[in-house]
Scaffold this motif. Structure first.
Motif, short mmCIF file in Angstrom:
data_model
loop_
_atom_site.label_atom_id
_atom_site.label_comp_id
_atom_site.label_asym_id
_atom_site.label_seq_id
_atom_site.Cartn_x
_atom_site.Cartn_y
_atom_site.Cartn_z
N TYR A 40 42.70 23.88 42.28
CA TYR A 40 40.94 24.47 42.06
C TYR A 40 41.58 26.12 42.36
O TYR A 40 42.84 26.27 43.21
CB TYR A 40 40.50 23.93 43.41
CG TYR A 40 40.88 23.72 44.86
CD1 TYR A 40 41.19 24.96 45.46
CD2 TYR A 40 42.26 22.61 44.91
CE1 TYR A 40 41.73 25.60 47.63
CE2 TYR A 40 42.70 22.84 46.62
CZ TYR A 40 42.50 24.58 47.46
OH TYR A 40 43.30 24.65 48.73
N HIS A 41 40.26 26.75 42.35
CA HIS A 41 40.80 28.36 42.32
C HIS A 41 40.11 28.47 44.02
O HIS A 41 39.58 28.23 44.30
CB HIS A 41 39.75 28.56 41.11
CG HIS A 41 39.91 29.07 40.30
ND1 HIS A 41 39.86 27.69 39.57
CD2 HIS A 41 40.53 29.62 39.07
CE1 HIS A 41 40.03 27.85 38.38
NE2 HIS A 41 40.84 28.31 37.92
N ARG A 42 41.18 29.28 44.21
CA ARG A 42 41.31 30.42 45.76
C ARG A 42 40.89 32.32 45.88
O ARG A 42 41.70 32.51 45.02
CB ARG A 42 41.79 29.88 46.81
CG ARG A 42 42.18 28.50 47.73
CD ARG A 42 43.15 28.42 48.40
NE ARG A 42 42.79 29.30 49.19
CZ ARG A 42 44.01 28.99 50.27
NH1 ARG A 42 44.97 27.84 50.06
NH2 ARG A 42 44.32 29.53 51.56
N PRO A 43 40.95 32.35 46.86
CA PRO A 43 40.68 34.02 46.38
C PRO A 43 41.99 34.94 47.41
O PRO A 43 42.18 33.81 48.58
CB PRO A 43 39.58 34.34 47.47
CG PRO A 43 38.66 33.45 48.56
CD PRO A 43 39.13 31.92 47.61
N VAL A 44 42.61 35.23 46.56
CA VAL A 44 43.71 35.79 47.46
C VAL A 44 43.48 36.36 48.29
O VAL A 44 44.84 36.09 49.33
CB VAL A 44 44.84 36.12 46.11
CG1 VAL A 44 45.94 37.41 46.40
CG2 VAL A 44 44.99 36.34 44.64
N GLU A 45 42.10 36.77 49.06
CA GLU A 45 42.61 37.52 50.44
C GLU A 45 42.57 36.52 51.40
O GLU A 45 42.87 36.82 51.97
CB GLU A 45 41.55 38.35 49.92
CG GLU A 45 40.27 38.35 49.99
CD GLU A 45 39.39 39.33 50.43
OE1 GLU A 45 37.59 38.56 51.02
OE2 GLU A 45 39.04 39.90 50.29
N SER A 46 42.46 35.08 51.15
CA SER A 46 42.53 34.13 52.47
C SER A 46 43.86 33.60 52.27
O SER A 46 43.55 32.24 53.47
CB SER A 46 41.16 33.03 51.28
OG SER A 46 42.38 32.49 50.78
N PHE A 47 44.89 33.90 51.32
CA PHE A 47 46.03 33.16 51.61
C PHE A 47 46.71 34.02 52.88
O PHE A 47 46.47 35.19 53.53
CB PHE A 47 47.00 33.53 50.34
CG PHE A 47 46.62 33.12 49.36
CD1 PHE A 47 45.92 32.37 48.86
CD2 PHE A 47 47.39 33.49 47.90
CE1 PHE A 47 45.68 31.29 47.97
CE2 PHE A 47 47.26 33.08 46.81
CZ PHE A 47 46.21 31.64 46.64
#
Length: 55
Positions: free
Chosen positions: A27-34
């Motif tokens: 699934y796709h996730r925003p990188v800033e939430s890593f």
């Protein structure tokens, strides 16, 4: 010639935040939430551009 930083500051009111998404575990996730480790892993990934001949 205007320096890059000066140009960015001059046009700061016109700029918008860009959200970068990546595919993680299907699934796709925003990188800033890593977390910091996952961000480092993302920066080390090799990016490539597929040639038009392959399409």
């Amino acid at each position: 010639m205007i320096k890059k930083q000066e140009l960015l500051e001059k046009n700061s009111e016109k700029r918008k935040k860009c959200m970068v998404y990546t595919r993680v575990m299907g699934y796709h996730r925003p990188v800033e939430s890593f977390n910091i480790g996952k961000k480092g892993e993302h920066n080390q990934r090799i990016k490539f551009i597929e040639s038009k001949d392959c399409i």
